[in-house]
Design a protein around this motif. Sequence first.
Motif, short mmCIF file in Angstrom:
data_model
loop_
_atom_site.label_atom_id
_atom_site.label_comp_id
_atom_site.label_asym_id
_atom_site.label_seq_id
_atom_site.Cartn_x
_atom_site.Cartn_y
_atom_site.Cartn_z
N GLU A 595 0.83 -1.21 0.00
CA GLU A 595 0.00 0.00 0.00
C GLU A 595 0.86 1.26 0.00
OE1 GLU A 595 -3.55 2.08 2.67
OE2 GLU A 595 -2.70 0.13 3.26
N ALA A 596 1.95 1.25 0.79
CA ALA A 596 2.87 2.40 0.83
C ALA A 596 3.53 2.61 -0.52
CB ALA A 596 3.92 2.20 1.91
N SER A 597 3.89 1.49 -1.19
CA SER A 597 4.51 1.60 -2.51
C SER A 597 3.53 2.18 -3.52
CB SER A 597 5.01 0.22 -2.95
OG SER A 597 5.56 0.29 -4.25
N GLN A 598 2.26 1.72 -3.43
CA GLN A 598 1.26 2.24 -4.35
C GLN A 598 1.00 3.74 -4.09
OE1 GLN A 598 -0.07 0.56 -6.93
NE2 GLN A 598 -1.01 2.54 -7.52
N THR A 599 0.96 4.11 -2.81
CA THR A 599 0.78 5.54 -2.47
C THR A 599 1.93 6.39 -3.03
OG1 THR A 599 -0.37 4.91 -0.44
CG2 THR A 599 0.49 7.16 -0.56
N LEU A 600 3.13 5.89 -2.92
CA LEU A 600 4.30 6.60 -3.45
C LEU A 600 4.20 6.74 -4.96
CD1 LEU A 600 7.09 7.88 -2.99
CD2 LEU A 600 8.08 5.59 -3.20
N ASP A 601 3.77 5.67 -5.64
CA ASP A 601 3.67 5.74 -7.10
C ASP A 601 2.59 6.73 -7.52
OD1 ASP A 601 5.67 3.90 -7.36
OD2 ASP A 601 4.32 2.17 -7.53
N ASP A 602 1.51 6.78 -6.75
CA ASP A 602 0.45 7.75 -7.08
C ASP A 602 0.91 9.19 -6.80
OD1 ASP A 602 -1.13 5.62 -7.75
OD2 ASP A 602 -2.14 5.53 -5.78
N PHE A 603 1.78 9.36 -5.85
CA PHE A 603 2.23 10.72 -5.43
C PHE A 603 3.26 11.32 -6.37
CE2 PHE A 603 5.74 12.84 -3.18
CZ PHE A 603 5.13 14.04 -2.87
N LEU A 604 4.17 10.52 -6.83
CA LEU A 604 5.34 11.05 -7.52
C LEU A 604 5.03 11.84 -8.79
CD1 LEU A 604 7.91 8.13 -7.05
CD2 LEU A 604 7.96 10.40 -6.03
N PRO A 605 4.11 11.43 -9.66
CA PRO A 605 3.92 12.18 -10.91
C PRO A 605 3.55 13.65 -10.70
CG PRO A 605 2.89 10.03 -11.07
CD PRO A 605 3.29 10.19 -9.63
N SER A 606 2.75 13.95 -9.72
CA SER A 606 2.32 15.35 -9.50
C SER A 606 2.84 15.90 -8.18
CB SER A 606 0.79 15.41 -9.53
OG SER A 606 0.25 14.60 -8.49
N ALA A 607 3.90 15.33 -7.67
CA ALA A 607 4.38 15.74 -6.35
C ALA A 607 4.78 17.21 -6.30
CB ALA A 607 5.55 14.84 -5.94
N LEU A 608 5.60 17.65 -7.27
CA LEU A 608 6.07 19.04 -7.25
C LEU A 608 4.92 20.01 -7.44
CD1 LEU A 608 9.46 18.93 -9.20
CD2 LEU A 608 9.10 19.36 -6.77
N MET A 609 4.00 19.70 -8.37
CA MET A 609 2.87 20.59 -8.61
C MET A 609 1.99 20.70 -7.37
SD MET A 609 3.41 21.70 -11.58
CE MET A 609 1.86 22.54 -11.80
N ASP A 610 1.76 19.57 -6.71
CA ASP A 610 0.95 19.61 -5.49
C ASP A 610 1.64 20.41 -4.39
OD1 ASP A 610 -0.87 18.02 -6.80
OD2 ASP A 610 -0.12 16.13 -5.95
N ALA A 611 2.98 20.24 -4.30
CA ALA A 611 3.71 20.99 -3.26
C ALA A 611 3.70 22.48 -3.55
CB ALA A 611 5.14 20.46 -3.17
N LEU A 612 3.92 22.85 -4.83
CA LEU A 612 3.90 24.28 -5.19
C LEU A 612 2.52 24.88 -4.99
CD1 LEU A 612 6.12 24.29 -8.40
CD2 LEU A 612 6.68 25.28 -6.18
N GLU A 613 1.47 24.06 -5.11
CA GLU A 613 0.12 24.56 -4.88
C GLU A 613 -0.03 25.06 -3.44
OE1 GLU A 613 -3.77 25.51 -6.08
OE2 GLU A 613 -1.99 24.90 -7.23
N ASN A 614 0.74 24.47 -2.52
CA ASN A 614 0.67 24.93 -1.13
C ASN A 614 1.19 26.36 -0.97
OD1 ASN A 614 -0.28 22.38 -0.34
ND2 ASN A 614 1.81 21.60 -0.01
N LEU A 615 2.14 26.75 -1.85
CA LEU A 615 2.78 28.08 -1.73
C LEU A 615 2.35 29.02 -2.84
CD1 LEU A 615 6.45 26.95 -0.88
CD2 LEU A 615 4.56 27.41 0.69
N LYS A 616 1.22 28.74 -3.47
CA LYS A 616 0.81 29.55 -4.62
C LYS A 616 0.50 31.00 -4.22
CE LYS A 616 -4.09 28.28 -4.28
NZ LYS A 616 -5.24 27.68 -5.01
#
Length: 704
Positions: A595-616
Amino acid sequence: MYQDLPEGFDDRNGGPSSQRSNALANKVTRVLSVSYVDSEIRDALRFLDSENVQNTPELRRRLRWDLQKEVIDCNSSIIKEFGHVAEQLKRIGTTISSLNRCCEDMRRQVAAARQENAPVLDEASTLLAQRQDLEKKKQLLDAFNKHFILSDEELMVLTSTTEPIGERFFAVLARIKQVHSDCKVLLGSENQRLGLELMERSSRHLNNGYQKLYRWIQKEFKSLDLENPQINAFIRRSLRTLAERPTLFESCLDSFSEAREHILTDGFYLALTGSSANQMNDSTMKPIEFHAHDSLRYIGDMLAWTHSATVSEREALESLFIAEGDEMAKGVQAGRHSEPWSSTDGESFDGRKALDDLVNRNMAGVARSLRQRVDQAIQGQQDAVTVYKIANLISFYRVTFTKLLGMESSIMSNLTSLEESAMRQFQDLQSDQTATVQAELTQATADLTAPDVLNDTLAQLTDLMRSYESSLAPAESRAQDFQPILLQTLKPVLDTCESLAKDLEMPANNIFLLNCHLATKKAVQPFDFTHTVIEQLDKSIESAMTKLIDYQHAFFLHVSGLHSLLTTLIPLSDSTEDLEKIHTLPPFRASALNEASQTLDDFLPSALMDALENLKRLRDTKLAGDMTSEAANRFCEDFEFVEGRLAAADELLLGGDYGDEARSDGEEDAGSQGEAKVQRRRDDVQPLRDLYPRTSAEIRVLLS
């Protein structure tokens, strides 16, 4: 020459013949023995040659007689001549005797006359000596009168008001000063009465001359035009001369200063209103009060006029009092010696200081009017920026007047007081404005940008800093001098923003603070005297950035599912016992790790965009990217830690060959024996890296 011997003489028998022969031989011998070098012989031979004497016996016999006869004749003629001489000598002797008798007679008469006239001659000698003594005394008296006594014409030139001041006056004045000085020599004699009388008379004449000069200068000062470059040269000379009487000189300067004060005050009033107290109008210039609505220009024009008038006054007075070097100082110093009671201290006369004092006295009326009008303009101004610009303008002219007149002038004291009044007005306005801002600023903006109140405050502060930057404040104290204004203007607003940020959630609170601090830093950074505030802002910005980086890092950990794995592995050490426990821990069981591996795979493609959304809502997008990159880098380091621990656990449990296989992400094993061994262990326990296959290299690539 030789004759035959007479018959009967025979030298052999010793007879007469023999005797003659001997005599002849003797003569021959004498003749031969005579030196013909002798001058007498040569003269005798020359005489004989001149007489043409023949060598004959007859002539030889007659020669001696002739010579003797000639000698006798010569002697007789000489005796005859001497006879005449003797007769003449007798007559001379008779004459001399007669003269002696006459001289003796005259000597007796002279002696009798001398004896008779001796009293008269003695009296005449006495009279001549007395005459020479009187002539010397007359010459001495004439020289004394010529040096010590002024003529009536000179007295008229020195004391009469009808006689103009000119070269003759100064020549007579110089002479009477010399007479007064020379009287000191007479006081050193035994009879001091003459010296005292002459000194008293010369002092009286000298005082009358100075009084005449004083009255003339007073009259000239009433019509003196300082703006005219062709000032009467006699005025300069008169002032230098009058300086030798400090009392009269100071009285003259007082009258002059009072007159100049009225003239300059009228000139200032004329510049302000266009008309003076004497009902004089100047249509060529626009009155300063025409711009009274613009306080900054109004005050600047008044200060500029005052500065121009002060410079002109100083230049005119400098040409009047100091144009001739230190002659004025010499005159004043001489006056202090002559009037020691007029000197208050033992300091030497400073011409420049006296000039500054005179200009200050002349400008006193203008300074009073200037202070009154500027103070009214300051009190009527309600804009803090304008008031601060006025204060800087006054400070500029204060520094300028310090160089021009020194620290002790009345203009300086007035400008200092006006500058303090302007700064008090500015501080009062700033306090009122701060209270208004704090009342208006009740909550943060919806987009977390800097509030309009802060932007307005920064715009106002920028105007203040630009105004201060153009001032003449010393470079070494600029930051320290401006620090109170920065604190008074900026600190209340920033404190209010920080208070509002406390009511916000994370990360909105730090984004809001960061936006406020970055806007503030951008406003104050161009100026070199704000480094203290910039340092404080940098600390606040760094603190907010650290918190936001921590927030982004936590976001990466939680959203990626790495947080539970990391928190479980951090307490464990590298020991074999702890590594063997990893397979038994709940987060590392097959289902949880899948489950952790699947969560990581789902997170990685949009990780930077999601993080930058926090500081928009952070205004500085570059800074937001940098902080997110820093958080991603830390996340990669955490992942490397987890990856290393999982690989170490697999290696311990399944053997080193699998550990190498897992770390190399599917590298082929060289020996078939190793593959068989790995396969047997996989059947018993499933490797952690098979359940959590992502590598740190992949993570870095996806988060870059």
